[in-house]
Design a protein around this motif. Structure first.
Motif, mmCIF file in Angstrom:
data_model
loop_
_atom_site.group_PDB
_atom_site.id
_atom_site.type_symbol
_atom_site.label_atom_id
_atom_site.label_comp_id
_atom_site.label_asym_id
_atom_site.label_seq_id
_atom_site.Cartn_x
_atom_site.Cartn_y
_atom_site.Cartn_z
ATOM 1 N N LEU A 160 0.943 -1.395 0.021
ATOM 2 C CA LEU A 160 0.145 0.009 0.103
ATOM 3 C C LEU A 160 0.852 1.329 0.066
ATOM 4 O O LEU A 160 0.718 2.132 -0.858
ATOM 5 C CB LEU A 160 -0.888 -0.039 1.242
ATOM 6 N N THR A 161 2.045 1.251 0.821
ATOM 7 C CA THR A 161 2.757 2.511 0.886
ATOM 8 C C THR A 161 3.642 2.730 -0.363
ATOM 9 O O THR A 161 3.635 3.961 -0.663
ATOM 10 C CB THR A 161 3.459 2.595 2.100
ATOM 11 N N ILE A 162 4.012 1.631 -0.850
ATOM 12 C CA ILE A 162 4.685 1.731 -2.089
ATOM 13 C C ILE A 162 3.827 2.323 -3.296
ATOM 14 O O ILE A 162 4.242 3.134 -3.984
ATOM 15 C CB ILE A 162 5.261 0.337 -2.561
ATOM 16 N N ILE A 163 2.770 1.861 -3.413
ATOM 17 C CA ILE A 163 1.745 2.486 -4.182
ATOM 18 C C ILE A 163 1.219 3.890 -4.084
ATOM 19 O O ILE A 163 1.309 4.882 -4.687
ATOM 20 C CB ILE A 163 0.271 1.780 -4.341
ATOM 21 N N MET A 164 1.208 4.205 -2.570
ATOM 22 C CA MET A 164 0.659 5.538 -2.244
ATOM 23 C C MET A 164 1.957 6.667 -2.322
ATOM 24 O O MET A 164 1.807 7.739 -2.485
ATOM 25 C CB MET A 164 0.295 5.660 -0.895
ATOM 26 N N PHE A 165 3.225 6.153 -2.273
ATOM 27 C CA PHE A 165 4.502 6.841 -2.272
ATOM 28 C C PHE A 165 4.341 7.926 -3.518
ATOM 29 O O PHE A 165 4.539 9.152 -3.391
ATOM 30 C CB PHE A 165 5.771 6.238 -2.080
ATOM 31 N N PRO A 166 4.597 7.324 -4.905
ATOM 32 C CA PRO A 166 4.503 8.116 -6.059
ATOM 33 C C PRO A 166 3.292 9.015 -6.007
ATOM 34 O O PRO A 166 3.385 10.296 -6.774
ATOM 35 C CB PRO A 166 4.520 7.104 -7.059
ATOM 36 N N ILE A 167 2.200 8.312 -5.638
ATOM 37 C CA ILE A 167 0.867 9.540 -5.640
ATOM 38 C C ILE A 167 1.072 10.741 -4.691
ATOM 39 O O ILE A 167 0.643 11.875 -5.162
ATOM 40 C CB ILE A 167 -0.187 8.644 -5.265
ATOM 41 N N LEU A 168 1.557 10.560 -3.381
ATOM 42 C CA LEU A 168 1.755 11.670 -2.518
ATOM 43 C C LEU A 168 2.837 12.544 -3.364
ATOM 44 O O LEU A 168 2.672 13.798 -3.345
ATOM 45 C CB LEU A 168 2.194 11.058 -1.210
ATOM 46 N N VAL A 169 3.844 12.023 -3.838
ATOM 47 C CA VAL A 169 4.950 12.987 -4.400
ATOM 48 C C VAL A 169 4.376 13.721 -5.527
ATOM 49 O O VAL A 169 4.701 14.906 -5.602
ATOM 50 C CB VAL A 169 6.001 12.017 -5.140
ATOM 51 N N THR A 170 3.436 13.082 -6.346
ATOM 52 C CA THR A 170 2.924 13.812 -7.471
ATOM 53 C C THR A 170 1.833 15.105 -6.951
ATOM 54 O O THR A 170 1.906 16.101 -7.382
ATOM 55 C CB THR A 170 1.884 12.928 -8.321
ATOM 56 N N MET A 171 1.097 14.775 -5.670
ATOM 57 C CA MET A 171 0.341 15.548 -5.276
ATOM 58 C C MET A 171 1.063 16.818 -4.597
ATOM 59 O O MET A 171 0.691 17.989 -4.629
ATOM 60 C CB MET A 171 -0.458 15.102 -4.034
#
Length: 216
Positions: A160-171
């Motif tokens: 979950l955190t591996i998936i969320m990490f690039p999403i957060l960086v993009t945000m």
């Protein structure tokens, strides 16, 4: 032995990091709240797998059992997946990977606190923040959050955190651009001049040379 199910630790640790982050971010609009909410979800997902239920270990249990037949996959230490995958031995908490992750997490938290001091002073005066870390980059607070999250991924990776990490960086990148547009409207030429001389997330090489030359 199944060394998880410590939900009180999940709750306490999640609250500590979320409240700490909130004290610096102070969301003001819907975009801020979305970013902060996603960061909070990252923290909760992390500590849930670290102390509550190891979802990633469970989903990868078949592969891990074949790849590492002697590994007690549901022992707490086995959650340090980089340590397992690299075939390291001994206490994972004393490994270079764990030490690096602790330095990144604590360093990111300290850097976040420092950036807030300079940002708060500038906001009190109603001027562009250009001192401290802001003299080198325009968004050091987001760099701090990214470093903290990367430190956690290094210490305890989960699906979950591996998936969320690039999403957060993009945000964070999108939020930085929105804040810059708002700052240009408010400060006009002052912020434009600051942006021309300061990198968004990485210091500009020519400015580094000038600053080091001026101090030599």
């Amino acid at each position: 032995m199944f060394q998880y199910g410590y939900w009180e630790i999940v709750l306490i640790n999640s609250l500590i990091f979320i409240i700490f982050a909130f004290s610096f971010v102070r969301p003001k609009n819907a975009t801020d709240w979305r970013v902060f909410g996603t960061f909070s979800a990252f923290i909760i997902a992390l500590f849930t797998e670290m102390y509550g239920f190891p979802l990633t270990i469970y989903l990868l249990s078949g592969w891990l059992s074949k790849k590492f037949p002697e590994l007690n996959i549901f022992a707490h230490d086995s959650g340090h997946l980089w340590y397992d995958i690299l075939g390291l031995s001994g206490d994972p908490h004393t490994s270079s990977i764990h030490i690096a992750s602790v330095l990144l997490i604590n360093g990111g938290l300290l850097f976040l606190a420092i950036t807030w001091i300079f940002l708060y002073r500038a906001q009190r005066k109603g001027v562009v923040a250009i001192a401290g870390p802001y003299a080198w980059v325009r968004h050091p607070q987001y760099i701090a959050f990214i470093v903290i999250m990367f430190g956690f991924l290094l210490q305890w990776p989960t699906l979950l955190t591996i998936i969320m990490f690039p999403i957060l960086v993009t945000m964070y990148i999108r939020l930085a651009k929105i804040e810059e547009s708002e700052s240009i409207k408010f400060f006009r030429e002052e912020y434009l001049a600051y942006a021309d001389n300061t990198g968004r997330f990485f210091p500009r090489i020519e400015n580094l040379r000038k600053k080091f030359t001026s101090h030599s």
